[in-house]
Motif scaffolding. Structure first.
Motif, PDB file in Angstrom:
ATOM      1  N   GLN A   1       0.976  -1.520  -0.182  1.00 12.50           N
ATOM      2  CA  GLN A   1      -0.059   0.147   0.217  1.00 12.50           C
ATOM      3  C   GLN A   1       0.936   1.219   0.306  1.00 12.50           C
ATOM      4  N   VAL A   2       0.536   2.768  -0.705  1.00 12.76           N
ATOM      5  CA  VAL A   2       1.241   3.628  -0.801  1.00 12.76           C
ATOM      6  C   VAL A   2       1.267   4.170   0.534  1.00 12.76           C
ATOM      7  N   GLN A   3       2.259   4.213   0.674  1.00 10.46           N
ATOM      8  CA  GLN A   3       2.794   5.581   1.846  1.00 10.46           C
ATOM      9  C   GLN A   3       2.953   7.008   1.644  1.00 10.46           C
ATOM     10  N   LEU A   4       2.519   8.286   2.484  1.00 13.62           N
ATOM     11  CA  LEU A   4       2.968   9.304   2.126  1.00 13.62           C
ATOM     12  C   LEU A   4       3.418  10.094   2.642  1.00 13.62           C
ATOM     13  N   MET A   5       4.533  10.252   2.778  1.00 18.52           N
ATOM     14  CA  MET A   5       4.960  11.967   3.699  1.00 18.52           C
ATOM     15  C   MET A   5       5.507  13.251   3.047  1.00 18.52           C
ATOM     16  N   GLU A   6       5.117  14.266   3.959  1.00 13.36           N
ATOM     17  CA  GLU A   6       4.772  15.687   3.803  1.00 13.36           C
ATOM     18  C   GLU A   6       7.012  15.843   4.391  1.00 13.36           C
ATOM     19  N   THR A  25       5.659   6.391  -0.845  1.00  9.60           N
ATOM     20  CA  THR A  25       6.658   4.490  -1.509  1.00  9.60           C
ATOM     21  C   THR A  25       5.191   4.117  -1.024  1.00  9.60           C
ATOM     22  N   GLY A  26       6.197   2.642  -1.878  1.00  9.60           N
ATOM     23  CA  GLY A  26       5.122   1.623  -2.410  1.00  9.60           C
ATOM     24  C   GLY A  26       4.435   1.587  -3.393  1.00  9.60           C
ATOM     25  N   LYS A  27       3.646   0.974  -3.859  1.00 10.72           N
ATOM     26  CA  LYS A  27       2.867   1.630  -4.849  1.00 10.72           C
ATOM     27  C   LYS A  27       1.660   2.332  -5.511  1.00 10.72           C
ATOM     28  N   MET A  28       2.212   3.134  -6.672  1.00  9.47           N
ATOM     29  CA  MET A  28       1.146   4.170  -6.702  1.00  9.47           C
ATOM     30  C   MET A  28       0.158   4.104  -7.986  1.00  9.47           C
ATOM     31  N   TYR A  29      -0.783   3.514  -7.819  1.00 10.00           N
ATOM     32  CA  TYR A  29      -1.800   3.573  -8.945  1.00 10.00           C
ATOM     33  C   TYR A  29      -1.688   4.477  -9.881  1.00 10.00           C
ATOM     34  N   SER A  30      -2.151   3.677 -11.273  1.00 10.98           N
ATOM     35  CA  SER A  30      -2.196   5.127 -12.474  1.00 10.98           C
ATOM     36  C   SER A  30      -3.372   5.643 -12.671  1.00 10.98           C
ATOM     37  N   ASN A  31      -4.670   5.290 -11.852  1.00 14.92           N
ATOM     38  CA  ASN A  31      -5.218   5.814 -11.455  1.00 14.92           C
ATOM     39  C   ASN A  31      -5.527   6.499 -10.506  1.00 14.92           C
ATOM     40  N   TYR A  32      -4.680   6.740 -10.261  1.00  9.71           N
ATOM     41  CA  TYR A  32      -4.857   7.114  -8.535  1.00  9.71           C
ATOM     42  C   TYR A  32      -4.725   8.788  -9.396  1.00  9.71           C
ATOM     43  N   ASN A  73       6.620  12.840 -12.994  1.00  7.68           N
ATOM     44  CA  ASN A  73       6.062  11.962 -13.448  1.00  7.68           C
ATOM     45  C   ASN A  73       5.409  10.959 -12.331  1.00  7.68           C
ATOM     46  N   ILE A  74       4.548   9.409 -11.797  1.00 12.00           N
ATOM     47  CA  ILE A  74       3.368   9.399 -10.686  1.00 12.00           C
ATOM     48  C   ILE A  74       4.734   8.586 -10.377  1.00 12.00           C
ATOM     49  N   LYS A  75       5.850   8.087 -10.584  1.00 13.47           N
ATOM     50  CA  LYS A  75       7.094   7.947  -9.931  1.00 13.47           C
ATOM     51  C   LYS A  75       7.651   8.741  -8.654  1.00 13.47           C
ATOM     52  N   LYS A  76       7.727   9.938  -8.798  1.00 18.52           N
ATOM     53  CA  LYS A  76       8.424  11.589  -8.851  1.00 18.52           C
ATOM     54  C   LYS A  76       7.696  11.815  -7.135  1.00 18.52           C
ATOM     55  N   PRO A  77       8.143  12.978  -6.635  1.00 23.23           N
ATOM     56  CA  PRO A  77       7.581  13.196  -5.528  1.00 23.23           C
ATOM     57  C   PRO A  77       6.887  14.750  -6.021  1.00 23.23           C
ATOM     58  N   ALA A  97      -4.258  11.184  -1.898  1.00 25.88           N
ATOM     59  CA  ALA A  97      -3.700   9.692  -2.699  1.00 25.88           C
ATOM     60  C   ALA A  97      -4.964   9.353  -2.914  1.00 25.88           C
ATOM     61  N   GLY A  98      -5.428   8.879  -4.145  1.00 27.66           N
ATOM     62  CA  GLY A  98      -6.625   8.236  -3.838  1.00 27.66           C
ATOM     63  C   GLY A  98      -7.251   8.135  -5.620  1.00 27.66           C
ATOM     64  N   PRO A  99      -8.544   7.263  -5.596  1.00 28.33           N
ATOM     65  CA  PRO A  99      -9.260   6.983  -6.866  1.00 28.33           C
ATOM     66  C   PRO A  99     -10.405   7.905  -7.051  1.00 28.33           C
TER      67      PRO A  99
END
Length: 124
Positions: A1-6, A25-32, A73-77, A97-99
């Motif tokens: 599961q994705v985790q977010l840190m500010e 960190t973790g998997k960020m879904y492309s539709n998020y 891109n989706i993999k960058k901050p 993050a979310g759908p």
């Protein structure tokens, strides 16, 4: 599961600038969607800016012209550049993050993952 840190919050004088970062960190879904929200004492959490599932940025009217959201891109901050800050911008800023959909992309309803938040204080 994705985790977010500010990171990047702090205290500035009115008219100053800050740049917030959100690392996923973790998997960020492309539709998020990935977004910034803020909340000040006694107020509801407010959507500030979003990078949606089409990689399109949107900034809330309340900060348009002063805040810019960006992401390579989706993999960058995800970044939030905040310029010409005002005392009313004082709040805890959260990355999310979310759908999301087109209708709720600036609403908390569109998000199911939240960071811990970073404090932004703007002195007059």
């Amino acid at each position: 599961q994705v985790q977010l840190m500010e990171s990047g919050g702090g205290s500035v004088q009115a008219g100053g600038s800050l740049r917030l970062s959100c690392l996923a960190t973790g998997k960020m879904y492309s539709n998020y969607c990935q977004a910034w929200f803020r909340q000040s004492p006694g107020k509801e959490r407010e959507g500030v800016a979003v990078f949606d599932y089409l990689e399109q940025p949107t900034v809330a009217d309340s900060v348009k012209g002063r805040f810019t959201v960006s992401r390579e891109n989706i993999k960058k901050p995800l970044f939030l550049q905040m310029d010409t800050l005002k005392p009313e911008d004082t709040a805890i800023y959260y990355c999310a993050a979310g759908p999301c959909t087109r209708r709720n992309k600036l609403s908390t309803d569109g998000y199911d993952v939240w960071g811990q938040g970073t404090q932004v204080t703007v002195a007059s």
